[in-house]
Design an enzyme around this catalytic site. Structure first.
Site, PDB file in Angstrom:
ATOM      1  N   LYS A 101       0.859  -1.186   0.000  1.00  0.00           N
ATOM      2  CA  LYS A 101       0.000   0.000   0.000  1.00  0.00           C
ATOM      3  C   LYS A 101       0.898   1.239   0.000  1.00  0.00           C
ATOM      4  CE  LYS A 101      -4.343   1.166   2.322  1.00  0.00           C
ATOM      5  NZ  LYS A 101      -5.019   1.117   3.613  1.00  0.00           N
TER       6      LYS A 101
HETATM    7  C1  E4P Z   1      -8.506   2.079   3.615  1.00  0.00           C
HETATM    8  O1  E4P Z   1      -7.579   1.543   3.094  1.00  0.00           O
HETATM    9  C2  E4P Z   1      -8.389   2.866   4.849  1.00  0.00           C
HETATM   10  O2  E4P Z   1      -7.651   2.086   5.773  1.00  0.00           O
HETATM   11  C3  E4P Z   1      -9.705   3.183   5.481  1.00  0.00           C
HETATM   12  O3  E4P Z   1     -10.787   2.796   4.656  1.00  0.00           O
HETATM   13  C4  E4P Z   1      -9.808   4.582   5.996  1.00  0.00           C
HETATM   14  O4  E4P Z   1     -11.087   4.765   6.579  1.00  0.00           O
HETATM   15  P1  E4P Z   1     -11.424   5.995   7.537  1.00  0.00           P
HETATM   16  O5  E4P Z   1     -11.512   7.224   6.694  1.00  0.00           O
HETATM   17  O6  E4P Z   1     -12.752   5.663   8.151  1.00  0.00           O
HETATM   18  O7  E4P Z   1     -10.299   6.076   8.533  1.00  0.00           O
END
Ligand code: E4P
Length: 218
Positions: free
Chosen positions: A83
């Site tokens: 990522k």
């Molecule tokens: C995705 O990869 C993220 O980890 C996640 O969806 C972020 O979500 P949030 O905006 O609720 O923290």
């Protein structure tokens, strides 16, 4: 649409994975930090619990650092997806990994322009953050729709992974727009299961059965 769990907690993954509900897992530095676990140990444990893609995020902000961290994360298991943040260095690292055949998830995507660039950099997944777009007063589902239309029109194979989903309505909208995958917190997963008419319907069925006095079926 594939469903991924957005968590770094093993006990939130195991049962749902056993039921065949979990196609993959996404983590981020905030989730790993909250777990208090060592990142490599925790990602290894998640990869052992789920056979699908498990996104593990780099914390370096320069290209060399991202490549170094990404390669180390890839050593954990074959289903690790690197990522990378949607920054200039993140896109450059994405291209290097793509050329090596390593799967990537380009995260923190907030615009069609950014999604366009992630696809050109060869991202396996792009993660548009629906909830955070809405927090900022924008149209998160509209962003998913625009990215879908653009990728389809130009034949980009990057998979749209709807992220930052906060409720079951977001999940349904992501599915209807044609996202390839959605990642959701365990709470939203459970909210998808529940419906008040399921509860009242089951209550009525069981009350009728109870009146027969016949007990269980086996
Ligand atoms: C995705 O990869 C993220 O980890 C996640 O969806 C972020 O979500 P949030 O905006 O609720 O923290």
């Amino acid at each position: 649409m594939q469903l991924f769990l957005d968590t770094a907690e093993i006990d939130e993954i195991a049962g749902r994975a056993r039921a065949g509900l979990v196609d993959g897992v996404t983590t981020n530095p905030s989730l790993i930090a909250k777990s208090g676990a060592d990142v490599f140990d925790r990602v290894a444990a998640i990869c052992a619990a789920v056979s699908g893609p498990v996104s593990a995020e780099v914390v370096a902000t320069d290209v060399e650092g991202m490549l170094r961290e990404g390669r180390r994360l890839r050593e954990i298991a074959d289903n690790v997806v690197i990522k990378l943040p949607l920054t200039g260095p993140g896109l450059e690292a994405c291209r290097s990994f793509a050329d090596e055949g390593v799967a990537t998830n380009v995260t923190l995507c907030f615009s069609l322009n950014q999604a366009m660039l992630a696809a050109k950099a060869g991202a396996t997944f792009v993660s548009p953050f629906v909830g955070r777009v809405e927090d900022a007063g924008g149209d998160g589902i509209g962003l998913l729709r625009d990215i879908r239309a653009h990728y389809d029109r130009h034949g980009f194979e990057t998979r749209i992974l709807a992220a930052s989903l906060r409720n079951p309505g977001h999940v349904e909208a992501a599915a209807l727009v044609g996202c390839d995958a959605a990642t959701l917190p365990p709470k939203t997963f459970d909210e998808m299961i529940r419906h008040p008419l399921t509860d009242t319907g089951l209550e009525a069925f069981l009350a009728d059965w109870e009146k027969t006095g016949r007990g269980g079926l086996a």
